[in-house]
Design a protein around this motif. Structure first.
Motif, short mmCIF file in Angstrom:
data_model
loop_
_atom_site.label_atom_id
_atom_site.label_comp_id
_atom_site.label_asym_id
_atom_site.label_seq_id
_atom_site.Cartn_x
_atom_site.Cartn_y
_atom_site.Cartn_z
N MET A 1 -30.15 71.98 56.69
CA MET A 1 -29.77 70.70 56.07
C MET A 1 -28.53 70.89 55.19
N ARG A 2 -27.51 70.12 55.49
CA ARG A 2 -26.27 70.22 54.71
C ARG A 2 -26.40 69.38 53.44
N TYR A 3 -26.16 70.00 52.31
CA TYR A 3 -26.24 69.30 51.04
C TYR A 3 -24.89 68.67 50.70
N PRO A 4 -24.89 67.58 49.92
CA PRO A 4 -23.61 67.04 49.44
C PRO A 4 -22.93 68.04 48.52
N ASN A 5 -21.65 67.85 48.28
CA ASN A 5 -20.90 68.80 47.45
C ASN A 5 -20.06 68.07 46.40
N LYS A 6 -19.44 68.87 45.53
CA LYS A 6 -18.65 68.31 44.43
C LYS A 6 -17.15 68.40 44.66
N ARG A 7 -16.74 68.59 45.93
CA ARG A 7 -15.30 68.71 46.21
C ARG A 7 -14.52 67.49 45.74
N GLN A 8 -15.08 66.30 46.01
CA GLN A 8 -14.39 65.06 45.62
C GLN A 8 -14.23 64.98 44.10
N GLU A 9 -15.30 65.29 43.38
CA GLU A 9 -15.24 65.25 41.92
C GLU A 9 -14.24 66.27 41.36
N LYS A 10 -14.26 67.49 41.93
CA LYS A 10 -13.35 68.53 41.44
C LYS A 10 -11.89 68.16 41.68
N LYS A 11 -11.62 67.56 42.82
CA LYS A 11 -10.26 67.10 43.13
C LYS A 11 -9.80 66.05 42.12
N LEU A 12 -10.69 65.12 41.80
CA LEU A 12 -10.36 64.07 40.84
C LEU A 12 -10.18 64.64 39.43
N HIS A 13 -11.02 65.62 39.07
CA HIS A 13 -10.85 66.28 37.77
C HIS A 13 -9.48 66.93 37.66
N ARG A 14 -9.04 67.55 38.76
CA ARG A 14 -7.72 68.19 38.76
C ARG A 14 -6.59 67.17 38.58
N HIS A 15 -6.84 65.93 39.00
CA HIS A 15 -5.86 64.86 38.85
C HIS A 15 -5.99 64.12 37.51
N GLY A 16 -6.83 64.64 36.64
CA GLY A 16 -6.90 64.09 35.28
C GLY A 16 -8.03 63.12 35.00
N TYR A 17 -8.86 62.83 36.01
CA TYR A 17 -10.01 61.94 35.78
C TYR A 17 -11.13 62.76 35.14
N LYS A 18 -11.75 62.19 34.11
CA LYS A 18 -12.76 62.93 33.37
C LYS A 18 -14.17 62.37 33.53
N LEU A 19 -14.28 61.04 33.66
CA LEU A 19 -15.60 60.40 33.70
C LEU A 19 -15.78 59.73 35.06
N ILE A 20 -16.22 60.54 36.01
CA ILE A 20 -16.33 60.09 37.41
C ILE A 20 -17.78 59.69 37.68
N VAL A 21 -17.96 58.44 38.05
CA VAL A 21 -19.31 57.93 38.26
C VAL A 21 -19.61 57.81 39.75
N GLY A 22 -20.79 58.27 40.14
CA GLY A 22 -21.31 58.02 41.48
C GLY A 22 -22.21 56.79 41.44
N ILE A 23 -22.13 55.97 42.49
CA ILE A 23 -22.90 54.72 42.52
C ILE A 23 -23.55 54.57 43.90
N ASP A 24 -24.82 54.18 43.91
CA ASP A 24 -25.52 53.91 45.17
C ASP A 24 -26.65 52.93 44.89
N GLU A 25 -27.22 52.39 45.97
CA GLU A 25 -28.29 51.41 45.81
C GLU A 25 -29.56 51.85 46.52
N ALA A 26 -30.65 51.17 46.19
CA ALA A 26 -31.92 51.32 46.90
C ALA A 26 -32.50 49.93 47.12
N GLY A 27 -33.11 49.75 48.28
CA GLY A 27 -33.78 48.49 48.57
C GLY A 27 -32.97 47.48 49.34
N LYS A 28 -31.85 47.90 49.88
CA LYS A 28 -30.98 46.95 50.60
C LYS A 28 -31.70 46.32 51.79
N GLY A 29 -32.44 47.12 52.55
CA GLY A 29 -33.09 46.61 53.76
C GLY A 29 -34.52 46.17 53.58
N SER A 30 -35.01 46.20 52.36
CA SER A 30 -36.40 45.85 52.09
C SER A 30 -36.67 44.37 52.37
#
Length: 203
Positions: A1-30
């Protein structure tokens, strides 16, 4: 099983972003209950083992990770939109509203948004929608866990008010058990009347 990684966050940190938020939902198809969005700013200095899309985790693992994520995150929040609002707005707009509500509650406010497959405008903040983000990006996978555990807890509470429909077991999703309960008891105030097969029971 391939796990998600932090490559995207690390790239953004290198570009000066400090507070990077991940967003997702639950219950869309309920078929019933609210849609719930999770937002989380992970601490880049703290590694949490086992984070992946909440749908791929057993409930005990989700709940353990929820505790670890919320204990160590720089910030986290949830946004909830009711089934009545889903019927009024449609699921796409209700999803965006849940995410916006989560973001408005988030302390501190982010400077970049990583979102699972949704294009969202929020306070002119840089936004990156990522298809299958909950499989690819650690922050989004963490947000999926926040959303899922929070929504499951709500559905467990609703089960006490609507015991005949078995929400504690199926959380409002389209299972054979849920369909059987609707056949037996009809629909209740928690059901999404704009969703099939619920609207078929109204005719």
């Amino acid at each position: 099983m391939r796990y998600p990684n932090k490559r995207q966050e690390k790239k953004l940190h290198r570009h000066g972003y400090k507070l990077i938020v991940g967003i997702d939902e639950a219950g869309k198809g309920s078929w019933a209950g609210p849609i719930v969005a999770g937002a989380v700013i992970l601490n880049p200095d703290i590694k949490i083992k086992g984070i992946k899309d909440s749908k791929l985790l057993r409930r005990p693992d989700r709940e353990r990770l929820f505790k670890e994520i919320t204990a160590s995150a720089i910030g986290w929040s949830v946004g909830v939109v009711s089934n009545q609002s889903i019927d009024r707005l449609g699921i796409t707009e209700a999803n965006k509203l849940a995410m916006t509500r989560a973001l408005k509650k988030l302390v501190p406010q982010p400077d970049c948004l990583l979102i699972d497959a949704v294009v969202l405008e929020y306070n002119n903040i840089k936004t990156i929608p990522i298809i299958d983000g909950d499989h690819k990006v650690t922050s989004i996978a963490a947000a999926s866990i926040i959303a899922k555990v929070s929504r499951d807890a709500l559905m467990d509470e609703f089960d006490e008010s609507f015991p005949q429909w078995g929400f504690k077991q199926h959380k409002g999703y389209g299972t054979a058990h849920h369909f059987h309960m609707i056949n037996e008891h009809g629909i209740c105030d928690l059901h999404r009347k704009s969703f099939r097969p619920i609207k078929d029971f109204l005719n």
